[in-house]
Enzyme design. Structure first.
Site, PDB file in Angstrom:
ATOM      1  N   ARG A   1     -12.075  -6.070  -5.955  1.00  0.00           N
ATOM      2  CA  ARG A   1     -11.949  -6.885  -4.839  1.00  0.00           C
ATOM      3  C   ARG A   1     -13.362  -7.166  -4.107  1.00  0.00           C
ATOM      4  O   ARG A   1     -14.115  -6.205  -4.206  1.00  0.00           O
ATOM      5  CB  ARG A   1     -11.100  -5.819  -3.652  1.00  0.00           C
ATOM      6  CG  ARG A   1      -9.717  -5.434  -4.311  1.00  0.00           C
ATOM      7  CD  ARG A   1      -8.612  -4.877  -3.302  1.00  0.00           C
ATOM      8  NE  ARG A   1      -9.439  -3.696  -2.630  1.00  0.00           N
ATOM      9  CZ  ARG A   1      -9.112  -3.014  -1.765  1.00  0.00           C
ATOM     10  NH1 ARG A   1      -7.865  -3.405  -1.053  1.00  0.00           N
ATOM     11  NH2 ARG A   1      -9.562  -1.902  -1.117  1.00  0.00           N
TER      12      ARG A   1
ATOM     13  N   PHE B   1       0.826  -1.157   0.057  1.00  0.00           N
ATOM     14  CA  PHE B   1       0.039   0.034   0.167  1.00  0.00           C
ATOM     15  C   PHE B   1       0.912   1.226  -0.095  1.00  0.00           C
ATOM     16  O   PHE B   1       1.742   1.320   0.616  1.00  0.00           O
ATOM     17  CB  PHE B   1      -0.816   0.051   1.101  1.00  0.00           C
ATOM     18  CG  PHE B   1      -2.002   1.155   1.300  1.00  0.00           C
ATOM     19  CD1 PHE B   1      -3.064   0.585   0.602  1.00  0.00           C
ATOM     20  CD2 PHE B   1      -2.066   2.266   1.993  1.00  0.00           C
ATOM     21  CE1 PHE B   1      -4.196   1.457   0.403  1.00  0.00           C
ATOM     22  CE2 PHE B   1      -2.889   3.246   1.642  1.00  0.00           C
ATOM     23  CZ  PHE B   1      -3.933   2.820   1.192  1.00  0.00           C
TER      24      PHE B   1
ATOM     25  N   TYR C   1     -10.650   0.479  10.903  1.00  0.00           N
ATOM     26  CA  TYR C   1     -11.910   0.671  10.241  1.00  0.00           C
ATOM     27  C   TYR C   1     -12.325  -0.181   9.060  1.00  0.00           C
ATOM     28  O   TYR C   1     -13.297   0.011   8.363  1.00  0.00           O
ATOM     29  CB  TYR C   1     -12.015   2.180   9.689  1.00  0.00           C
ATOM     30  CG  TYR C   1     -10.683   2.589   8.687  1.00  0.00           C
ATOM     31  CD1 TYR C   1     -10.363   2.076   7.497  1.00  0.00           C
ATOM     32  CD2 TYR C   1      -9.663   3.407   9.413  1.00  0.00           C
ATOM     33  CE1 TYR C   1      -9.021   2.257   7.002  1.00  0.00           C
ATOM     34  CE2 TYR C   1      -8.563   3.720   8.733  1.00  0.00           C
ATOM     35  CZ  TYR C   1      -8.169   3.064   7.355  1.00  0.00           C
ATOM     36  OH  TYR C   1      -7.029   3.299   6.769  1.00  0.00           O
ATOM     37  N   LYS C   2     -11.675  -1.332   8.976  1.00  0.00           N
ATOM     38  CA  LYS C   2     -11.810  -2.222   7.967  1.00  0.00           C
ATOM     39  C   LYS C   2     -12.476  -3.339   8.789  1.00  0.00           C
ATOM     40  O   LYS C   2     -13.872  -3.467   8.830  1.00  0.00           O
ATOM     41  CB  LYS C   2     -10.567  -2.562   7.348  1.00  0.00           C
ATOM     42  CG  LYS C   2      -9.761  -1.784   6.593  1.00  0.00           C
ATOM     43  CD  LYS C   2      -8.659  -2.237   5.973  1.00  0.00           C
ATOM     44  CE  LYS C   2      -7.580  -1.293   5.402  1.00  0.00           C
ATOM     45  NZ  LYS C   2      -8.157  -0.513   4.146  1.00  0.00           N
TER      46      LYS C   2
ATOM     47  N   ASP D   1       2.625  -4.312   8.655  1.00  0.00           N
ATOM     48  CA  ASP D   1       1.246  -3.408   8.600  1.00  0.00           C
ATOM     49  C   ASP D   1       0.354  -4.651   8.541  1.00  0.00           C
ATOM     50  O   ASP D   1       0.000  -5.382   7.397  1.00  0.00           O
ATOM     51  CB  ASP D   1       1.603  -2.670   7.439  1.00  0.00           C
ATOM     52  CG  ASP D   1       0.019  -1.889   7.159  1.00  0.00           C
ATOM     53  OD1 ASP D   1      -0.911  -2.252   7.627  1.00  0.00           O
ATOM     54  OD2 ASP D   1       0.057  -1.033   6.455  1.00  0.00           O
TER      55      ASP D   1
END
Ligand SMILES: Cc1ncc(COP(=O)(O)O)c(C=O)c1O
Length: 424
Positions: A386, A130, A236-237, A211
């Protein structure tokens, strides 16, 4: 197709839902659309997370500044207290985890800290990372007078989807300070073996940092047992703590007591913080890596969101997540392969996180058409749709319905129309 004897029909999907012990949880989430398959970007609100936020808003109304000490629980220790609970999700001891800052800020402070502690000067990353990870690491290298062109070592991918352990090992040498890797690649969903990567780093005298943005709340972790040096992640995922929710970090207890690269008063030893000394005394825990005042309204939903995960347990969450991604892949093989869709995620469940990458030459048009029909997915360049069947609120029939819609779109005109708008 053989997912525990299920067939590829809608009735087969419903039969799997009937046997799913987590099926009833869906009712506790506010799902903005009927098929919310983007929980690897932003998880939905749950009754518990909203109630926890409302509780703190009410305390602000009634207690004002007294909330820091008289809130129930007191706000002052919020980051440490939630850190103790999140520690269970990542396999850490209580003092090794704190909730604070954002993921990017945590990468800055932890990469900086471990560069300062290391003998070596290089950081090993990979080309499928990322982007924010690379931006932050380059900044920290530059801040130490180290040219990223020489000190950021980027492991390349052989297939554009995955990174091999052999290639990681080859990138290592005795001048590597940190091996910094994701647990799960954000595009293909490849899941790395953190124990092996930690061993590789330590063999070369380097620190191992990770990460975990795409695995916390979806995959159980064992950071302390694997002797990982440090890790960062967001909530938040898969943890469903809300947009911009305060992030998490882990620092192995053997590193406690050092001064963080980005020090701030919220990481000061809490017992003496309000003596207001100009000398910084780090908290003797991961709490030292907090920087400024915890944003309560971005932390409170996590309090509620965690209750749901704790109630279910990470093993049950992972079990259903694997079943859902296996089912999705099997249906794709059966119905979408002949329509030009390729599964870009690893096929072995042990090497795959919680989402599946579906590759198609017109991925952007496909994403548009899916969203128009109420299937919320996202698209990542160059060609990946995704799909995240998040186990707390997605069922087998949801997955079946998604694949059915995708087959229909691929057979219909709508994809052609999207393409004409130039969104390929
Ligand atoms: C792997 C990874 N790291 C970091 C981030 C971003 O972190 P931040 O919360 O600081 O925006 C994301 C966001 O999706 C991510 O997927």
């Amino acid at each position: 197709m053989d997912i525990d004897g299920a067939d590829a029909t809608a009735a087969g999907a419903r039969a799997l839902d009937d046997e799913d012990p987590l099926a009833s949880l869906q009712a506790r989430f506010d799902l903005p659309d009927e098929w919310y398959l983007d929980g690897n970007s932003l998880g939905p609100a749950s009754d518990e997370s909203v109630a926890a936020l409302e509780h703190v808003i009410e305390e602000w109304r009634t207690l004002g500044i007294r909330g820091w000490t008289e809130g129930n629980p007191p706000w002052f220790w919020y980051g440490e207290r939630l850190g103790g609970r999140v520690a269970d999700l990542v396999g850490a001891n209580g003092g090794e985890v704190v909730v604070g800052n954002s993921t990017t800020v945590n990468i800055h402070t932890l990469i900086g800290t471990f560069l300062d502690l290391a003998d070596g000067t290089k950081v090993v990353v990979n080309e499928l990372d990322f982007p924010t990870d690379h931006y932050a690491i380059r900044s920290q290298l530059r801040a130490r007078g180290l040219d990223p062109a020489d000190h950021l070592v980027v492991v390349e991918s052989d297939d554009g989807r995955t990174i091999s352990e052999d290639d990681i090992r080859e990138a290592m040498d005795s001048n590597v300070a940190i091996l910094f890797f994701p647990s799960v690649l954000y595009r293909s969903g490849q899941l790395f073996d953190l124990e092996t990567l930690t061993k590789i780093a330590h063999e070369y005298g380097a620190f191992a940092g990770f990460d975990l943005a795409h695995s916390v709340g979806a995959v159980p972790h064992d950071l302390h047992a694997f002797d990982v040096d440090f890790a960062v992640w967001c909530h938040y995922k898969y943890v469903n703590a809300g947009p911009g929710a305060v992030a998490g970090l882990y620092v192995n207890e053997r590193h406690h007591g050092v001064t963080p690269a980005l020090a701030g008063w919220w990481g000061h030893d809490k017992e003496t913080q309000f003596e207001m000394s100009l000398e910084y005394t780090p908290a003797q825990s991961a709490g030292a890596w907090q920087i400024g005042t915890i944003p309560l309204f971005a932390a409170a939903p996590l309090d509620g969101a965690l209750s749901v995960l704790e109630e279910v347990g990470m093993d049950a969450i992972r079990e259903k997540s694997v079943a859902l991604t296996e089912y999705l892949i099997a249906l794709c093989d059966e119905r979408l392969a002949q329509r030009g869709v390729r599964v870009g995620s690893p096929r072995a469940p042990a090497k795959r996180g919680g989402h599946v990458a579906l590759e198609h030459g017109r991925a952007y048009a496909l994403g548009d058409a899916l969203r128009e029909r109420g299937y919320i997915v996202d698209v990542r360049p160059p060609n990946v749709v995704r799909v995240c069947p998040s186990p707390l609120y997605i069922g087998f029939h949801d997955v079946w319905s998604f694949v059915d819609a995708m087959a229909d779109i691929l057979d219909s005109e709508s994809l052609e129309n999207s393409e004409k708008r130039g969104v390929t």
